[in-house]
Design a protein around this motif. Structure first.
Motif, PDB file in Angstrom:
ATOM      1  N   VAL A 103       0.846  -1.191   0.000  1.00  0.00           N
ATOM      2  CA  VAL A 103       0.000   0.000   0.000  1.00  0.00           C
ATOM      3  C   VAL A 103       0.881   1.239   0.000  1.00  0.00           C
ATOM      4  CG1 VAL A 103      -1.715   1.325   1.296  1.00  0.00           C
ATOM      5  CG2 VAL A 103      -1.888  -1.160   1.207  1.00  0.00           C
ATOM      6  N   THR A 104       0.437   2.251  -0.742  1.00  0.00           N
ATOM      7  CA  THR A 104       1.112   3.554  -0.756  1.00  0.00           C
ATOM      8  C   THR A 104       0.162   4.608  -0.227  1.00  0.00           C
ATOM      9  OG1 THR A 104       2.468   2.929  -2.657  1.00  0.00           O
ATOM     10  CG2 THR A 104       2.256   5.278  -2.201  1.00  0.00           C
ATOM     11  N   GLN A 105       0.627   5.409   0.738  1.00  0.00           N
ATOM     12  CA  GLN A 105      -0.185   6.449   1.353  1.00  0.00           C
ATOM     13  C   GLN A 105       0.513   7.799   1.252  1.00  0.00           C
ATOM     14  OE1 GLN A 105      -3.313   6.415   3.014  1.00  0.00           O
ATOM     15  NE2 GLN A 105      -2.968   8.614   2.896  1.00  0.00           N
ATOM     16  N   PRO A 106      -0.073   8.794   0.524  1.00  0.00           N
ATOM     17  CA  PRO A 106       0.540  10.127   0.459  1.00  0.00           C
ATOM     18  C   PRO A 106       0.524  10.815   1.817  1.00  0.00           C
ATOM     19  CG  PRO A 106      -1.121   9.813  -1.266  1.00  0.00           C
ATOM     20  CD  PRO A 106      -1.273   8.686  -0.308  1.00  0.00           C
ATOM     21  N   PHE A 121       1.801   5.824   8.280  1.00  0.00           N
ATOM     22  CA  PHE A 121       1.991   4.380   8.412  1.00  0.00           C
ATOM     23  C   PHE A 121       0.723   3.707   8.945  1.00  0.00           C
ATOM     24  CE2 PHE A 121       6.733   5.174   8.585  1.00  0.00           C
ATOM     25  CZ  PHE A 121       6.992   4.510   7.390  1.00  0.00           C
ATOM     26  N   GLU A 122       0.088   4.323   9.954  1.00  0.00           N
ATOM     27  CA  GLU A 122      -1.132   3.753  10.517  1.00  0.00           C
ATOM     28  C   GLU A 122      -2.261   3.759   9.494  1.00  0.00           C
ATOM     29  OE1 GLU A 122      -1.640   2.172  13.355  1.00  0.00           O
ATOM     30  OE2 GLU A 122       0.526   2.369  13.684  1.00  0.00           O
ATOM     31  N   ALA A 123      -2.379   4.859   8.726  1.00  0.00           N
ATOM     32  CA  ALA A 123      -3.411   4.930   7.679  1.00  0.00           C
ATOM     33  C   ALA A 123      -3.170   3.876   6.608  1.00  0.00           C
ATOM     34  CB  ALA A 123      -3.430   6.330   7.060  1.00  0.00           C
ATOM     35  N   ALA A 124      -1.905   3.638   6.279  1.00  0.00           N
ATOM     36  CA  ALA A 124      -1.567   2.613   5.283  1.00  0.00           C
ATOM     37  C   ALA A 124      -1.933   1.229   5.797  1.00  0.00           C
ATOM     38  CB  ALA A 124      -0.087   2.689   4.936  1.00  0.00           C
ATOM     39  N   LYS A 125      -1.696   0.965   7.092  1.00  0.00           N
ATOM     40  CA  LYS A 125      -2.068  -0.330   7.669  1.00  0.00           C
ATOM     41  C   LYS A 125      -3.579  -0.545   7.587  1.00  0.00           C
ATOM     42  CE  LYS A 125       1.702  -0.866  11.049  1.00  0.00           C
ATOM     43  NZ  LYS A 125       2.022  -0.974  12.496  1.00  0.00           N
ATOM     44  N   VAL A 174       4.319   7.320   1.727  1.00  0.00           N
ATOM     45  CA  VAL A 174       4.716   6.219   2.586  1.00  0.00           C
ATOM     46  C   VAL A 174       4.345   4.917   1.889  1.00  0.00           C
ATOM     47  CG1 VAL A 174       4.187   5.003   4.731  1.00  0.00           C
ATOM     48  CG2 VAL A 174       4.558   7.460   4.758  1.00  0.00           C
ATOM     49  N   SER A 175       5.312   4.014   1.745  1.00  0.00           N
ATOM     50  CA  SER A 175       5.076   2.702   1.145  1.00  0.00           C
ATOM     51  C   SER A 175       5.232   1.643   2.218  1.00  0.00           C
ATOM     52  CB  SER A 175       6.057   2.443  -0.001  1.00  0.00           C
ATOM     53  OG  SER A 175       5.875   3.392  -1.028  1.00  0.00           O
ATOM     54  N   ILE A 176       4.335   0.667   2.220  1.00  0.00           N
ATOM     55  CA  ILE A 176       4.349  -0.364   3.251  1.00  0.00           C
ATOM     56  C   ILE A 176       3.974  -1.696   2.628  1.00  0.00           C
ATOM     57  CG2 ILE A 176       1.951   0.025   3.930  1.00  0.00           C
ATOM     58  CD1 ILE A 176       2.798  -0.474   6.822  1.00  0.00           C
TER      59      ILE A 176
END
Length: 397
Positions: A255-258, A337-341, A373-375
């Motif tokens: 997942v990628t989150q701006p 990071f939390e939003a991406a999770k 953010v990439s996770i």
């Protein structure tokens, strides 16, 4: 005279003149500024012509000393047509009132039919419809559309799973599916249950068939889990295998989150516009003026007029324009990071069945690059991996 339409609205008189001084009379009328057209001679001492209604008094004064006699033959034009309509106004008003009453009755609610519900559920539905104003004798234009009625009934009545609402003419038809409706038995053909993905067996519930795996077994896609052939050798029977085989499976989600995101929200400001549509023509009746909102969302609700069983090419349209604003959200690295999770979990849940659950998760990789953010997350899932495969008699396992 080339164009008589303008004179038609003022009124036209057809005049007959008899006598020996007809030519002198015509000349006198012309010099007096009286407009004359369609002049026709009928013998040596008679002519007919047309004049405007406003010139009747003038022609009477000119005829007095002319030695001619004048007779008004025919009266045409809007003033005379209007007078005839007034004389027959009772019939016209009656006919208009009759059509108006039929039109209004054709656009009212005269029936509500509910199918598929027991008496108790039907009573609840009718009570909810009454609160919404959907009852016999109500004009359809003041009621919510069928989608809104369907949504409200489903939300407010817990005894139903689904309700279909359809308006046919002056009657609402409701088809109800209740939650306690017994499921029809499923007719199954002989089959095996095989694994649809790899995993480790953690739980088994076999309703029918011969289990071929045990708890903690590793299985591969296509491996036989439950056989539809039961019994001892020489005394076997073919049945449709039924059961649930739960296994631990694994997924990797990226997942990628701006860090900075833009979205729109409604601010509560709205405008209402009302129109009558006749074919392709749209006539505004309320809510004039231009839309001043820079960003907005539009919701349109159209209701068609009916006459008896026919739908007319006339409709009433209500348009709601809601203003929206652009919001900017800026995350810190930890918040991103939390939003991406959360986004990764939602993606996994959308891929799984209702009975599946997340056993565990492990972040394999995370990074921040170019404002994003990439996770990468490894998920452990407990799910039913059994799927049916037709069993052909005589087929070896």
């Amino acid at each position: 005279m080339k164009n008589q339409w303008t004179e038609f609205f003022g009124g036209i008189i057809t005049v007959e003149t008899r006598g020996k001084g007809i030519e002198r009379l015509i000349n006198t009328l012309t010099r007096s500024g009286i407009l004359i057209w369609n002049v026709k001679r009928h013998g040596s001492e008679s002519i007919t012509f047309k004049i405007k209604l406003n010139d009747v008094k003038k022609i009477r004064m000119a005829v007095r000393d002319s030695g001619c006699k004048v007779r008004f033959l025919r009266r045409t034009g809007m003033p005379f047509l209007f007078n005839r309509l007034l004389k027959n106004s009772g019939f016209i008003v009656g006919a208009f009132t009759f059509l108006l009453v039929i039109f209004i009755l054709s656009n009212m609610v005269w029936g509500i039919e509910i199918k598929g519900a027991d008496p108790e559920t039907e009573h609840k539905i009718r009570k909810e419809l009454d609160e919404m104003g959907v009852k016999k004798g109500k004009v359809q234009f003041f009621l919510e559309n069928v989608d809104a009625i369907q949504r409200r009934l489903t939300d407010n009545i817990g005894a139903i799973t689904w309700v279909g609402v359809e308006l046919k003419g002056t009657t609402y038809h409701l088809q109800v599916v209740e939650k306690n409706e017994p499921e029809k038995p499923e007719l199954l053909s002989p089959r095996n249950l095989v694994a649809k993905k790899k995993g480790i067996i953690v739980d088994m519930f076999v309703e029918e068939g011969q289990p071929k795996v045990s708890i903690n077994d590793h299985v591969k896609p296509g491996q036989l889990l439950v056989s539809g052939e039961i019994g001892k050798e020489g005394q076997t029977e073919i049945v449709p295998a039924k059961g649930e085989i739960y296994a631990e499976t694994w997924y990797i989600t990226k997942v990628t989150q701006p860090l900075k995101s833009t979205f729109h929200v409604l601010n509560g400001n709205e405008k209402q516009k009302h129109f009558i549509e006749i074919g392709k023509w749209q006539i505004p009746i309320w809510g004039f003026g231009k839309n001043e909102y820079k960003e907005f969302e539009t919701e349109t609700n159209t209701k068609h007029f009916r006459f008896l069983k026919w739908e007319l090419p006339i409709s009433y349209t209500n348009t709601t324009i809601r203003e929206r604003e652009q919001e900017v959200r800026i995350y810190s690295n930890d918040e991103a990071f939390e939003a991406a999770k959360i986004s990764a979990r939602n993606q996994i849940k959308n891929m799984l069945t209702e009975n599946a659950k997340i056993k565990g998760e492990k972040v394999l990789h995370k990074s921040v690059d170019d404002g994003k953010v990439s996770i990468s997350i490894h998920f452990q899932i407990i799910e039913n991996i059994a799927e049916a495969k037709p069993l052909i008699q005589g087929e070896t396992e």
